[in-house]
Design a protein around this motif. Structure first.
Motif, PDB file in Angstrom:
ATOM      1  N   CYS A  40       0.821  -1.211   0.000  1.00  0.00           N
ATOM      2  CA  CYS A  40       0.000   0.000   0.000  1.00  0.00           C
ATOM      3  C   CYS A  40       0.857   1.265   0.000  1.00  0.00           C
ATOM      4  O   CYS A  40       0.709   2.126  -0.862  1.00  0.00           O
ATOM      5  CB  CYS A  40      -0.933  -0.001   1.202  1.00  0.00           C
ATOM      6  SG  CYS A  40      -1.994   1.464   1.260  1.00  0.00           S
ATOM      7  N   LEU A  41       1.761   1.375   0.950  1.00  0.00           N
ATOM      8  CA  LEU A  41       2.561   2.595   1.046  1.00  0.00           C
ATOM      9  C   LEU A  41       3.606   2.704  -0.056  1.00  0.00           C
ATOM     10  O   LEU A  41       3.903   3.803  -0.515  1.00  0.00           O
ATOM     11  CB  LEU A  41       3.266   2.658   2.405  1.00  0.00           C
ATOM     12  CG  LEU A  41       2.630   3.580   3.430  1.00  0.00           C
ATOM     13  CD1 LEU A  41       1.246   3.156   3.804  1.00  0.00           C
ATOM     14  CD2 LEU A  41       3.522   3.700   4.638  1.00  0.00           C
ATOM     15  N   ASN A  42       4.176   1.595  -0.488  1.00  0.00           N
ATOM     16  CA  ASN A  42       5.317   1.650  -1.393  1.00  0.00           C
ATOM     17  C   ASN A  42       4.984   1.631  -2.877  1.00  0.00           C
ATOM     18  O   ASN A  42       5.636   2.334  -3.649  1.00  0.00           O
ATOM     19  CB  ASN A  42       6.282   0.510  -1.063  1.00  0.00           C
ATOM     20  CG  ASN A  42       6.987   0.754   0.238  1.00  0.00           C
ATOM     21  OD1 ASN A  42       7.838   1.615   0.323  1.00  0.00           O
ATOM     22  ND2 ASN A  42       6.621   0.006   1.275  1.00  0.00           N
ATOM     23  N   VAL A  43       4.023   0.834  -3.280  1.00  0.00           N
ATOM     24  CA  VAL A  43       3.741   0.725  -4.716  1.00  0.00           C
ATOM     25  C   VAL A  43       2.258   0.728  -5.054  1.00  0.00           C
ATOM     26  O   VAL A  43       1.892   0.704  -6.231  1.00  0.00           O
ATOM     27  CB  VAL A  43       4.387  -0.537  -5.341  1.00  0.00           C
ATOM     28  CG1 VAL A  43       5.894  -0.471  -5.277  1.00  0.00           C
ATOM     29  CG2 VAL A  43       3.874  -1.807  -4.676  1.00  0.00           C
ATOM     30  N   GLY A  44       1.394   0.736  -4.063  1.00  0.00           N
ATOM     31  CA  GLY A  44      -0.036   0.631  -4.325  1.00  0.00           C
ATOM     32  C   GLY A  44      -0.786   1.912  -4.083  1.00  0.00           C
ATOM     33  O   GLY A  44      -0.738   2.857  -4.864  1.00  0.00           O
ATOM     34  N   CYS A  45      -1.488   1.954  -2.974  1.00  0.00           N
ATOM     35  CA  CYS A  45      -2.420   3.041  -2.667  1.00  0.00           C
ATOM     36  C   CYS A  45      -1.788   4.425  -2.709  1.00  0.00           C
ATOM     37  O   CYS A  45      -2.294   5.328  -3.379  1.00  0.00           O
ATOM     38  CB  CYS A  45      -3.010   2.832  -1.270  1.00  0.00           C
ATOM     39  SG  CYS A  45      -3.608   1.176  -0.948  1.00  0.00           S
ATOM     40  N   ILE A  46      -0.696   4.614  -1.996  1.00  0.00           N
ATOM     41  CA  ILE A  46      -0.125   5.950  -1.854  1.00  0.00           C
ATOM     42  C   ILE A  46       0.437   6.480  -3.172  1.00  0.00           C
ATOM     43  O   ILE A  46       0.082   7.597  -3.579  1.00  0.00           O
ATOM     44  CB  ILE A  46       0.921   5.970  -0.721  1.00  0.00           C
ATOM     45  CG1 ILE A  46       0.274   5.582   0.610  1.00  0.00           C
ATOM     46  CG2 ILE A  46       1.632   7.318  -0.649  1.00  0.00           C
ATOM     47  CD1 ILE A  46      -0.952   6.408   1.006  1.00  0.00           C
TER      48      ILE A  46
END
Length: 140
Positions: A40-46
């Motif tokens: 999420c934080l590294n390659v997805g959501c953010i």
């Protein structure tokens, strides 16, 4: 250092669980094979939300004529990538800081490597720790 709680994976669920356990007074080790923050934080959501914000800004700048404001936006893709990287770095460093402040030891490696090391069947190759020592598990 002995630990009583082991959390596998430093994604949003893992780091939240590690923080809660530390706040409850437990000694916590968090093992992550890649980067704190997970997908999420590294390659997805953010990064996706940061890119959507850039696209929205680009769209708004290019359609201002109906308000009497004219612009010809031109994206700087290197600048966009830099914005995405800075967004991710800011959030993941915040998570690392929270974990460190709570006393959570973050071990870089896999849970399997840590298990082999803890049981004496492996030398702990590839394991590194935020405290420069690999913790030992407390017998219950």
């Amino acid at each position: 250092m002995l630990f009583r709680s082991l959390v596998i994976g430093a994604g949003p669920g893992g780091y939240a669980a590690a923080l809660r356990a530390a706040q409850a007074g437990r000694s916590v080790t968090l093992v992550e094979r890649d980067r704190v923050g997970g997908t999420c934080l590294n390659v997805g959501c953010i990064p996706s939300k940061a890119l959507i914000a850039v696209a929205d800004l680009y769209h708004r700048a290019g359609t201002g004529g109906r308000f009497g404001v004219y612009a010809a936006p031109e994206p700087d893709w290197a600048g966009v990538q830099d914005h995405l990287r800075r967004s991710v770095d800011e959030l993941t460093s915040g998570v690392r800081q929270l974990l460190g402040s709570a006393g959570v030891v973050v071990v870089s490696g896999t849970a399997a490597d840590l298990a082999w090391w803890l049981t004496g069947r492996g030398a702990g190759e590839g394991l590194t720790s935020s405290t420069n020592e690999i913790p030992e598990m407390e017998a219950w």
